[in-house]
Design a protein around this motif. Structure first.
Motif, mmCIF file in Angstrom:
data_model
loop_
_atom_site.group_PDB
_atom_site.id
_atom_site.type_symbol
_atom_site.label_atom_id
_atom_site.label_comp_id
_atom_site.label_asym_id
_atom_site.label_seq_id
_atom_site.Cartn_x
_atom_site.Cartn_y
_atom_site.Cartn_z
ATOM 1 N N MET A 1 144.654 27.682 -12.962
ATOM 2 C CA MET A 1 144.925 27.455 -11.541
ATOM 3 C C MET A 1 143.864 28.145 -10.688
ATOM 4 O O MET A 1 143.513 29.296 -10.946
ATOM 5 N N ASN A 2 143.355 27.435 -9.685
ATOM 6 C CA ASN A 2 142.345 28.005 -8.795
ATOM 7 C C ASN A 2 142.995 29.048 -7.893
ATOM 8 O O ASN A 2 143.939 28.750 -7.167
ATOM 9 N N THR A 3 142.477 30.276 -7.934
ATOM 10 C CA THR A 3 143.031 31.337 -7.091
ATOM 11 C C THR A 3 142.005 31.877 -6.111
ATOM 12 O O THR A 3 142.263 32.869 -5.446
ATOM 13 N N ARG A 4 140.837 31.240 -6.034
ATOM 14 C CA ARG A 4 139.782 31.732 -5.145
ATOM 15 C C ARG A 4 139.850 31.035 -3.797
ATOM 16 O O ARG A 4 140.119 29.832 -3.711
ATOM 17 N N VAL A 5 139.592 31.784 -2.743
ATOM 18 C CA VAL A 5 139.696 31.299 -1.364
ATOM 19 C C VAL A 5 138.401 31.594 -0.641
ATOM 20 O O VAL A 5 137.783 32.635 -0.852
ATOM 21 N N ILE A 6 137.979 30.664 0.214
ATOM 22 C CA ILE A 6 136.833 30.932 1.081
ATOM 23 C C ILE A 6 137.232 30.653 2.520
ATOM 24 O O ILE A 6 138.004 29.724 2.796
ATOM 25 N N ALA A 7 136.751 31.475 3.427
ATOM 26 C CA ALA A 7 137.072 31.325 4.847
ATOM 27 C C ALA A 7 135.813 31.508 5.673
ATOM 28 O O ALA A 7 134.899 32.237 5.286
ATOM 29 N N SER A 8 135.760 30.839 6.824
ATOM 30 C CA SER A 8 134.617 30.993 7.726
ATOM 31 C C SER A 8 135.098 31.407 9.102
ATOM 32 O O SER A 8 136.243 31.172 9.487
ATOM 33 N N LYS A 20 131.955 25.968 24.880
ATOM 34 C CA LYS A 20 130.768 26.325 24.112
ATOM 35 C C LYS A 20 130.982 27.646 23.383
ATOM 36 O O LYS A 20 131.717 28.512 23.845
ATOM 37 N N TRP A 21 130.317 27.770 22.242
ATOM 38 C CA TRP A 21 130.422 28.967 21.429
ATOM 39 C C TRP A 21 129.029 29.538 21.205
ATOM 40 O O TRP A 21 128.050 28.802 21.201
ATOM 41 N N LYS A 22 128.937 30.825 21.031
ATOM 42 C CA LYS A 22 127.643 31.444 20.802
ATOM 43 C C LYS A 22 127.782 32.511 19.719
ATOM 44 O O LYS A 22 128.866 33.037 19.463
ATOM 45 N N GLY A 23 126.644 32.824 19.098
ATOM 46 C CA GLY A 23 126.656 33.821 18.039
ATOM 47 C C GLY A 23 126.724 33.194 16.661
ATOM 48 O O GLY A 23 126.913 31.998 16.508
ATOM 49 N N LYS A 24 126.552 34.016 15.636
ATOM 50 C CA LYS A 24 126.503 33.557 14.252
ATOM 51 C C LYS A 24 127.888 33.556 13.606
ATOM 52 O O LYS A 24 128.777 34.304 13.993
ATOM 53 N N SER A 25 128.012 32.693 12.597
ATOM 54 C CA SER A 25 129.225 32.652 11.787
ATOM 55 C C SER A 25 129.041 33.464 10.525
ATOM 56 O O SER A 25 127.925 33.815 10.144
ATOM 57 N N SER A 26 130.140 33.744 9.861
ATOM 58 C CA SER A 26 130.090 34.417 8.573
ATOM 59 C C SER A 26 131.142 33.809 7.660
ATOM 60 O O SER A 26 132.016 33.073 8.105
ATOM 61 N N MET A 27 131.045 34.101 6.358
ATOM 62 C CA MET A 27 132.006 33.609 5.383
ATOM 63 C C MET A 27 132.561 34.758 4.564
ATOM 64 O O MET A 27 131.887 35.769 4.358
ATOM 65 N N LEU A 28 133.783 34.570 4.121
ATOM 66 C CA LEU A 28 134.457 35.557 3.293
ATOM 67 C C LEU A 28 135.005 34.862 2.060
ATOM 68 O O LEU A 28 135.562 33.764 2.150
ATOM 69 N N VAL A 29 134.814 35.477 0.897
ATOM 70 C CA VAL A 29 135.388 34.964 -0.348
ATOM 71 C C VAL A 29 136.444 35.966 -0.812
ATOM 72 O O VAL A 29 136.220 37.178 -0.801
ATOM 73 N N ALA A 30 137.609 35.436 -1.188
ATOM 74 C CA ALA A 30 138.698 36.290 -1.656
ATOM 75 C C ALA A 30 139.345 35.646 -2.870
ATOM 76 O O ALA A 30 139.086 34.484 -3.194
ATOM 77 N N GLU A 31 140.184 36.416 -3.533
ATOM 78 C CA GLU A 31 140.876 35.904 -4.713
ATOM 79 C C GLU A 31 142.311 36.410 -4.713
ATOM 80 O O GLU A 31 142.594 37.522 -4.239
ATOM 81 N N ILE A 32 143.215 35.569 -5.197
ATOM 82 C CA ILE A 32 144.607 35.982 -5.325
ATOM 83 C C ILE A 32 144.765 36.674 -6.681
ATOM 84 O O ILE A 32 144.631 36.049 -7.729
ATOM 85 N N LYS A 33 144.992 37.985 -6.618
ATOM 86 C CA LYS A 33 145.141 38.790 -7.833
ATOM 87 C C LYS A 33 146.478 39.517 -7.794
ATOM 88 O O LYS A 33 146.785 40.201 -6.822
ATOM 89 N N GLU A 39 139.671 40.750 -1.192
ATOM 90 C CA GLU A 39 138.312 40.338 -0.825
ATOM 91 C C GLU A 39 137.333 40.600 -1.963
ATOM 92 O O GLU A 39 137.378 41.649 -2.605
ATOM 93 N N THR A 40 136.400 39.629 -2.189
ATOM 94 C CA THR A 40 135.381 39.803 -3.224
ATOM 95 C C THR A 40 133.959 39.725 -2.686
ATOM 96 O O THR A 40 133.036 40.260 -3.284
ATOM 97 N N GLU A 41 133.742 39.051 -1.543
ATOM 98 C CA GLU A 41 132.383 38.917 -1.014
ATOM 99 C C GLU A 41 132.414 38.526 0.454
ATOM 100 O O GLU A 41 133.314 37.807 0.893
ATOM 101 N N ARG A 42 131.415 38.991 1.200
ATOM 102 C CA ARG A 42 131.196 38.540 2.582
ATOM 103 C C ARG A 42 129.750 38.115 2.733
ATOM 104 O O ARG A 42 128.846 38.766 2.216
ATOM 105 N N LEU A 43 129.543 37.018 3.444
ATOM 106 C CA LEU A 43 128.200 36.519 3.723
ATOM 107 C C LEU A 43 128.032 36.438 5.236
ATOM 108 O O LEU A 43 128.717 35.650 5.903
#
Length: 362
Positions: A1-8, A20-33, A39-43
């Motif tokens: 079963m896929n337990t990994r999640v990504i969010a922006s 209108k929106w300004k500024g940069k976006s980022s991403m977060l990777v997490a896992e259900i444990k 959380e496992t990573e941020r970009l």
């Protein structure tokens, strides 16, 4: 079963222009444990305003809002996993939007990519050949609800949802749902009453039925592929009232994302303002039955919800929180367990993520 999640996350609203929106976006990777979200990573700095993304194979296709001042065009940018096992945004765009436009939604089916551009049109792209089909001419056949004024001043396609055979488009500005047959290159239009503000649409996994969420009237709208309107249900408690959370809101709450489970048993809708997730039970004929239930979203202004594969968990992207009930604070990604019989959600935990607007299993 896929337990990994990504969010922006998105940038921040322009103080002079709330559209209108300004500024940069980022991403977060997490896992259900062990039943919790970890959380496992941020970009950081993925793109300018990655309001939405879709998964294709091992890569993420994200909206790129663009930045005219710095000569960054709008379009779709790929984010891939590098040899180091981490996420890296590609420099070249997969698709570049026409100048003056910007993507707000995308979906992938097979080798096809569909992109909804809020200020312009919808483009269907063959990722193998690069062939593009612009549907602006079709969208222009339908008149905006309040020409030149407000959220419905012009055609505003807010969702382009692909299946193998169809492209479903919801136009917030004209209150039209378009059913576009990809092979026959023809369409059916479903006109919703003025002022609904149809935002996103999903198809039942097995039946020829569509479910749309109306942002401005806060409704679930049900119709079939023949173009018939079947049902309309409120997303909010009938006796609830409040002040709008922001000056640019036209109502106390604006509905956002809509999702349906893999088995078609439940539909979920995010309510930005009421700060809840509405659950509709869907019968075997595809119609909503009984009264909806409500679960607090775990934060403030929930933009998105995803049901994890297998249906045991759901994840919600809250743009903000209000720890003291007043001041805005960083948003979060909230994890819920899901009762597969009733569809009810139970809060588990969250990860801080400011301006979170999109979340998906990965």
């Amino acid at each position: 079963m896929n337990t990994r999640v990504i969010a922006s996350s998105c940038g921040v609203r322009d103080e002079k222009d709330d559209m209108k929106w300004k500024g940069k976006s980022s991403m977060l990777v997490a896992e259900i444990k062990e039943g919790k979200l970890v959380e496992t990573e941020r970009l950081e700095e993925v793109s300018c305003n990655a309001m939405y993304f879709a998964i294709k194979g091992g890569q993420i296709l994200a909206t790129e809002g663009g930045d005219e001042a710095n000569n960054i065009p709008a379009g779709i940018r790929a984010v891939v996993v590098g040899e180091d096992g981490k996420l890296h945004p590609r420099e070249d765009l997969v698709f570049e939007s026409p100048k003056g436009s910007g993507p707000c939604h995308l979906s992938v089916s097979g080798n096809n990519l569909a992109v909804a551009e809020y200020m312009n049109s919808v483009t269907l792209i063959d990722l193998t050949t690069g062939e593009k089909s612009c549907l602006k001419e079709i969208l222009s056949k339908y008149q905006p609800i309040t020409p030149g004024e407000g959220r419905q001043d012009a055609s505003h396609p807010h969702c382009a949802q692909l299946t193998s055979d169809y492209l479903f488009i919801s136009d917030l500005g004209t209150d039209v749902i378009l059913i576009y047959d990809i092979q026959k290159k023809c369409h059916t239009a479903i006109k919703i009453s003025d002022g609904a503000g149809v935002r996103h649409v999903v198809k039942h996994p097995n039946l020829p039925i569509l479910y749309a969420v109306a942002e401005l009237s806060n409704e679930l709208i049900v119709c079939n592929l023949d173009g018939c309107l079947l049902s309309r249900r409120s997303c909010l408690p009938l006796d609830w009232t409040a002040e709008p959370p922001f000056p640019f809101y036209t109502a106390p709450s604006h509905a956002a994302a809509i999702r349906i489970t893999e088995d078609g048993s439940h539909v979920y809708i995010c309510n930005r303002g009421h700060d809840s997730i509405t659950t509709f039970t869907i019968s075997s004929d595809g119609m909503p039955v009984g009264d909806p239930t409500f679960a607090q979203s775990g934060g403030h202004i929930p933009w998105d919800i995803s049901i994890m594969p297998g249906g045991e968990f759901a994840v919600v992207a809250n743009q903000y929180t209000r720890p003291d009930g007043k001041q805005l604070a960083d948003g979060n990604i909230s994890l819920f367990t899901r009762c597969q019989k009733t569809g009810n959600l139970t809060y588990v935990n969250c990860i801080s993520k400011n301006n979170a607007v999109c979340v998906a299993p990965w």
